[in-house]
Design an enzyme around this catalytic site. Structure first.
Site, mmCIF file in Angstrom:
data_model
loop_
_atom_site.group_PDB
_atom_site.id
_atom_site.type_symbol
_atom_site.label_atom_id
_atom_site.label_comp_id
_atom_site.label_asym_id
_atom_site.label_seq_id
_atom_site.Cartn_x
_atom_site.Cartn_y
_atom_site.Cartn_z
ATOM 1 C CG HIS A 90 -1.962 -1.102 1.114
ATOM 2 N ND1 HIS A 90 -2.730 -1.508 2.181
ATOM 3 C CD2 HIS A 90 -2.338 -1.896 0.069
ATOM 4 C CE1 HIS A 90 -3.541 -2.484 1.799
ATOM 5 N NE2 HIS A 90 -3.317 -2.734 0.523
ATOM 6 C CG ASP A 145 -4.188 -6.944 -0.978
ATOM 7 O OD1 ASP A 145 -4.594 -7.336 -2.087
ATOM 8 O OD2 ASP A 145 -3.094 -7.288 -0.507
#
Length: 255
Positions: A90, A145
């Site tokens: 991320h 994700d």
């Protein structure tokens, strides 16, 4: 450029080319690759010589998502290790999304799970005719994700996102183009030439202009009309007041 074990990073003039390089493991994400992606993104973000970035993969896969064998090796530390790996991924995606240089993703093959997420995060996405796209998190008992729950509803709408996330639906390159997931589909042998040409054209443009476009589009679904217009006005003024802006305006007038 720094040497990595799961990636290659090369420079072609003002364009950086990042290649996911674990072909024997379908370019699957493991902790090392996630950390190296984050480090690479940070390095490119702070390098003023980099004006555009191309991200692609080696072999038949762009990225098959998380490396399931690596995940199983986490053992009793599974939860902490998975969170750490997701955090690094991320960080990489956030940096690529917010850096001034545009990101061109060249999808050379299968983009599954987090691989699809990385593709969706590109500013421009060129897919080989041999590419395919699927989420398939449910088949391994995981949840999405890599920014997919942010970018996919914005790119293709909620219903289509639900279909990809809840079912094993697989999209061909042409279907991904029809859905709005990719920018362009090209013959496999032309993929890198087209992606590099796009990146080089972007690199020749005004970096402040590209950075402003990225900033505006990231904020558009969270801001009200007046807030968004205020940002447009401020960013346009900043662009116009920069050396690149003055040069661009002068060049237009002088033909």
């Amino acid at each position: 450029m720094q040497t990595y074990s799961t990636l290659t990073v090369e420079r072609c003039e003002r364009v950086a080319i990042v290649v996911l390089n674990r072909p024997d493991d379908a370019n699957g994400l493991n902790p090392q690759m996630a950390a190296e992606l984050a480090n690479t993104a940070k390095s490119l973000d702070t390098d003023p010589a980099v004006k555009a970035v191309v991200l692609t993969g080696t072999g038949r896969f762009f990225c098959a998502g998380g490396d399931v064998k690596a995940m199983l090796s986490f053992g009793a530390g599974m939860q902490a290790a998975m969170k750490s790996m997701a955090d690094q991924l991320h960080l990489a995606i956030s940096t690529f999304a917010r850096m001034d240089a545009p990101l061109v993703v060249a999808v050379n093959g299968v983009a599954a799970g987090a691989g699809l997420s990385m593709a969706a995060a590109g500013d421009l996405v060129v897919a080989s005719q041999e590419a395919s796209f699927t989420m398939a998190y449910g088949s391994v008992g995981l949840s999405p994700d890599g920014s997919s729950s942010y970018f996919l509803p914005r790119l293709i709408g909620l219903r289509r996102t639900q279909e990809l996330m809840f079912t094993p639906r697989k999209l061909s390159a042409d279907e991904a183009l029809q859905w709005g997931l990719v920018t362009r589909v090209v013959p496999h042998g032309q993929l890198m030439a087209v992606a590099l040409e796009l990146a080089q054209n972007l690199a020749r443009g005004a970096v402040r202009s590209s950075a402003a476009v990225k900033s505006l589009l990231l904020g558009t679904f969270g801001n009200g009309l007046e807030t968004q217009m205020e940002l447009e006005g401020r960013l346009m003024a900043q662009c116009a007041g920069s050396p690149d802006g003055h040069e661009g305006l002068s060049a237009f007038v002088e033909k």
